[in-house]
Design an enzyme around this catalytic site. Structure first.
Site, PDB file in Angstrom:
ATOM      1  N   SER A   1      -9.621  -0.392   6.709  1.00  0.00           N
ATOM      2  CA  SER A   1      -8.952  -0.221   5.418  1.00  0.00           C
ATOM      3  C   SER A   1      -8.315  -1.469   4.829  1.00  0.00           C
ATOM      4  CB  SER A   1      -7.888   0.863   5.518  1.00  0.00           C
ATOM      5  OG  SER A   1      -8.518   2.093   5.383  1.00  0.00           O
TER       6      SER A   1
ATOM      7  N   LYS B   1       0.855  -1.194   0.000  1.00  0.00           N
ATOM      8  CA  LYS B   1       0.000   0.000   0.000  1.00  0.00           C
ATOM      9  C   LYS B   1       0.892   1.246   0.000  1.00  0.00           C
ATOM     10  CE  LYS B   1      -3.678   1.965   2.867  1.00  0.00           C
ATOM     11  NZ  LYS B   1      -4.392   1.839   4.152  1.00  0.00           N
TER      12      LYS B   1
ATOM     13  N   SER C   1      -9.050   2.000   2.753  1.00  0.00           N
ATOM     14  CA  SER C   1      -8.107   2.724   1.938  1.00  0.00           C
ATOM     15  C   SER C   1      -7.098   1.833   1.213  1.00  0.00           C
ATOM     16  CB  SER C   1      -7.354   3.755   2.797  1.00  0.00           C
ATOM     17  OG  SER C   1      -6.711   3.122   3.875  1.00  0.00           O
TER      18      SER C   1
HETATM   19  C1  LIG Z   1     -20.065  16.948  11.346  1.00  0.00           C
HETATM   20  C2  LIG Z   1     -19.604  15.601  11.470  1.00  0.00           C
HETATM   21  C3  LIG Z   1     -18.439  15.449  10.692  1.00  0.00           C
HETATM   22  C4  LIG Z   1     -18.115  14.053  10.521  1.00  0.00           C
HETATM   23  C5  LIG Z   1     -17.179  13.998   9.436  1.00  0.00           C
HETATM   24  C6  LIG Z   1     -16.604  12.714   9.428  1.00  0.00           C
HETATM   25  C7  LIG Z   1     -15.863  12.537   8.199  1.00  0.00           C
HETATM   26  C8  LIG Z   1     -15.464  11.152   8.085  1.00  0.00           C
HETATM   27  C9  LIG Z   1     -14.310  10.868   8.908  1.00  0.00           C
HETATM   28  C10 LIG Z   1     -13.973   9.671   9.123  1.00  0.00           C
HETATM   29  C11 LIG Z   1     -14.654   8.556   8.457  1.00  0.00           C
HETATM   30  C12 LIG Z   1     -14.201   7.322   9.007  1.00  0.00           C
HETATM   31  C13 LIG Z   1     -14.019   6.389   7.929  1.00  0.00           C
HETATM   32  C14 LIG Z   1     -13.020   5.436   8.413  1.00  0.00           C
HETATM   33  C15 LIG Z   1     -12.354   4.811   7.283  1.00  0.00           C
HETATM   34  C16 LIG Z   1     -11.119   4.217   7.823  1.00  0.00           C
HETATM   35  C17 LIG Z   1     -10.256   3.924   6.756  1.00  0.00           C
HETATM   36  C18 LIG Z   1      -8.929   3.440   7.286  1.00  0.00           C
HETATM   37  O1  LIG Z   1      -8.820   2.445   7.958  1.00  0.00           O
HETATM   38  N1  LIG Z   1      -7.877   4.186   6.918  1.00  0.00           N
HETATM   39  C19 LIG Z   1      -6.533   3.827   7.160  1.00  0.00           C
HETATM   40  C20 LIG Z   1      -5.765   4.952   7.748  1.00  0.00           C
HETATM   41  O2  LIG Z   1      -6.394   5.930   8.148  1.00  0.00           O
HETATM   42  O3  LIG Z   1      -4.534   4.854   7.847  1.00  0.00           O
END
Ligand SMILES: CCCCCCCC/C=C\CCCCCCCC(=O)NCC(=O)O
Length: 573
Positions: A240, A141, A216
């Site tokens: 992810s 990755k 991701s």
């Molecule tokens: C007004 C409320 C606002 C909320 C906005 C939130 C926006 C979204 C933020 C986070 C979403 C979470 C999704 C998580 C995905 C995780 C992906 C992951 O594992 N990424 C790897 C890494 O971060 O290294």
């Protein structure tokens, strides 16, 4: 006079805004030039790999390209194929896979030289003993640190800043003889489960270009599913590794965070102590990840490099036990009801496990409504300002607009919206309160997460439960634009980062006609997120559906044993 003052004030504001706009435009055009240079560099790296691959005889390619990870390893060990042949085969396979998926950011140019060096040692160095992963090519990755290459995480501003050292995991893989040969794509910021960024573009699902391979680690999942790699390393802060695997029919595991080193690893948001991430293997099946982890955890090499990693080695006794396990299962976490196909997969996996003698008991996620709230607050520790600032200084990927828009709303207005949303969309109301207003709230959330960890693990102990079986997410692979709109579907994966459990996924089935009928007849659209989930799951016939297994920290071997048991009898093809 008054008119003059009004005109003066307006022209001052206009001039100020115009200057801001011009500065932004100037910056954007600089960024676009950088993108063009980076893409040219990528094209060169593809040409290099193509040229190298062309030197491989077709018969060798045909022989190597169908080998499993185990076969590849064996053939490299017994010398019937060389490291260079293996690497060239994977250059060719990856180029093919990349054509339909756009999953590759960069080929690692040194990989050809490393392969030659290993071959040379095997041939001419007296007393040379081949290391266990001798010559096995693997993909990485993009955000996993490898010396000499960028970890942009999809930000243009982070291009042309190569990292000076390998991560501990990459260093270990290289010492064990494995050869990193390409970097794979990610969504901008990593905090999303689509897979697009302004640097390298949009990665597509190998079975349907209109859909996302997840994120991701979406470049990894797309490349693996399209047969462009035999094993890869992803990373997981909230799903992810698991969501991309679930979307593409591949398998993988996120270990609990102290089983690998985090030295030099850059995730999406640095400094989030209670949402624990880890890198982990991804492959076409879980068997391959098991083989790899046995080798990586064979001794205490990792903790010898990084004293923060406890010296926990592979527990073969735990993995090869045959006694039945007590497994809690749920098909709905109480926050976001999954679509019928996803629920069916869990029930099928439950039957497989019962047929193998395990005992399955219903499990209810405690306080589910609060989990996503705690997760979001503790991921966006600073209410999203670290990411917002980075994004404002970059070309923002259109697929991230929903998230960015939410972050840009001033906190008091978020709270006002939350209050209003409570009436017609309570789940949104809950989320709109998630961004922290001050450190006192953040401290309280940390305390709540610690309390939740105790409550959850005590509940498992009281019920004598070894592991959990549940959905990895809510839907099959979604159309690109829908993934970031459904970020709250990460409740199924995020919970195990919040608990710091080991959690992995294996594919179990594919969407069938009955699932689609049930989706129409039974899946209720209580709010906008359910509407998106329903819409996104339409026309998904044949897409893979996976299940998730989770175990408390340092019980990765139990998690892998259950995933293997499911994989052995699932009818997924
Ligand atoms: C007004 C409320 C606002 C909320 C906005 C939130 C926006 C979204 C933020 C986070 C979403 C979470 C999704 C998580 C995905 C995780 C992906 C992951 O594992 N990424 C790897 C890494 O971060 O290294």
């Amino acid at each position: 006079m008054i008119l003059l003052i009004v005109v003066g004030v307006f022209s001052a504001i206009f001039t100020y805004l115009w200057r801001l706009w011009s500065l932004r435009e100037k910056r954007q055009s600089e960024l676009r030039e950088i993108v063009a240079r980076k893409r040219a560099e990528r094209d060169e790296s593809v040409k290099f790999a193509q040229k190298s691959a062309e030197k491989l005889e077709k018969s060798k390619f045909d022989q190597i390209s169908v080998m499993s990870f185990e076969e590849l390893k064996e053939n490299l060990q017994n010398g019937s194929i060389s490291c260079l042949e293996a690497v060239r085969t994977y250059y060719q396979k990856a180029i093919l896979a990349n054509k339909s998926t756009n999953s590759i950011c960069m080929f690692i140019l040194e990989s050809e030289k490393w392969a030659e060096e290993w071959d040379e040692k095997a041939k001419n160095q007296e007393g040379f003993v081949k290391p266990p992963l001798f010559g096995v090519p693997f993909s990485l990755k993009e955000c996993v640190p490898i010396k000499g290459y960028d970890q942009t995480r999809g930000f243009v501003q982070d291009t042309f800043r190569p990292t000076p050292v390998d991560s501990v995991l990459v260093e270990q893989l290289k010492l064990l003889g494995a050869i990193p040969f390409c970097q794979t794509n990610v969504p901008q910021s990593l905090l999303s489960f689509n897979c697009s960024n302004p640097v390298y573009g949009l990665t597509k699902h190998p079975l349907n270009p209109e859909r996302t391979p997840g994120g991701s680690s979406g470049g990894e999942s797309a490349l693996l599913a399209a047969n462009g790699s035999v094993i890869g390393i992803g990373g997981d802060v909230g799903g992810s590794i698991r969501i991309p695997c679930a979307f593409t029919g591949t398998a993988g595991i996120k270990p609990s965070h102290l089983r690998f080193s985090h030295r030099g690893v850059c995730g999406s948001v640095p400094g989030r102590p209670l949402i624990n991430s880890n890198d982990g293997p991804m492959a076409k099946d879980i068997k391959t990840s098991i083989e790899l982890l046995k080798i990586l955890w064979n001794d205490t090499w990792i903790s010898d490099q990084d004293p923060y990693v406890p010296p926990v080695v592979w527990n073969e006794k735990e993995f090869s036990k045959t006694s039945p396990l007590r497994i809690g299962y749920y098909i709905d976490d109480g926050w976001f009801t999954p679509t019928p196909m996803v629920q069916r997969a869990v029930l099928e996996a439950k039957e497989i496990l019962e047929a193998k003698g395990h005992i399955l008991v219903p499990f209810r996620v405690p306080n589910a409504y609060n989990v996503m709230f705690m997760f979001l607050r503790a991921v966006c520790v600073d209410a999203g300002s670290f990411l917002s600032r980075k994004l404002m200084n970059d070309i923002i990927d259109p697929l991230l607009y929903t998230q960015v828009l939410l972050w840009m709303i001033p906190l008091p207005i978020q709270r006002l919206f939350a209050w209003m949303a409570n009436v017609f969309f309570p789940r949104l109301g809950n989320i709109m309160r998630a961004m922290t207003l001050n450190t006192a709230q953040l401290r309280q959330t940390y305390a709540d997460i610690e309390a939740y960890r105790s409550e959850f693990t005590q509940l498992m102990k009281d019920k004598n439960i070894d592991a959990l079986l549940c959905p990895p997410t809510v839907t099959p692979a979604l159309p690109h634009v829908m993934a970031s709109k459904l970020f709250t579907a990460t409740s199924y994966t995020g919970i195990f980062n919040l608990l710091d459990f080991a959690a992995g996924v294996v594919p179990v089935t594919r969407v069938c006609k009955e699932d689609l009928q049930k989706l129409e007849d039974e899946y209720e659209e209580h709010d906008l997120w359910y509407k998106i989930a329903k819409n996104g799951s339409r026309d998904s016939l044949g897409l893979p559906i996976a299940v998730q297994v989770a175990t408390p920290p340092f019980k990765e071997e139990v998690c892998l044993r259950i995933l293997r048991d499911i994989e052995q009898d699932a009818k997924f093809q």
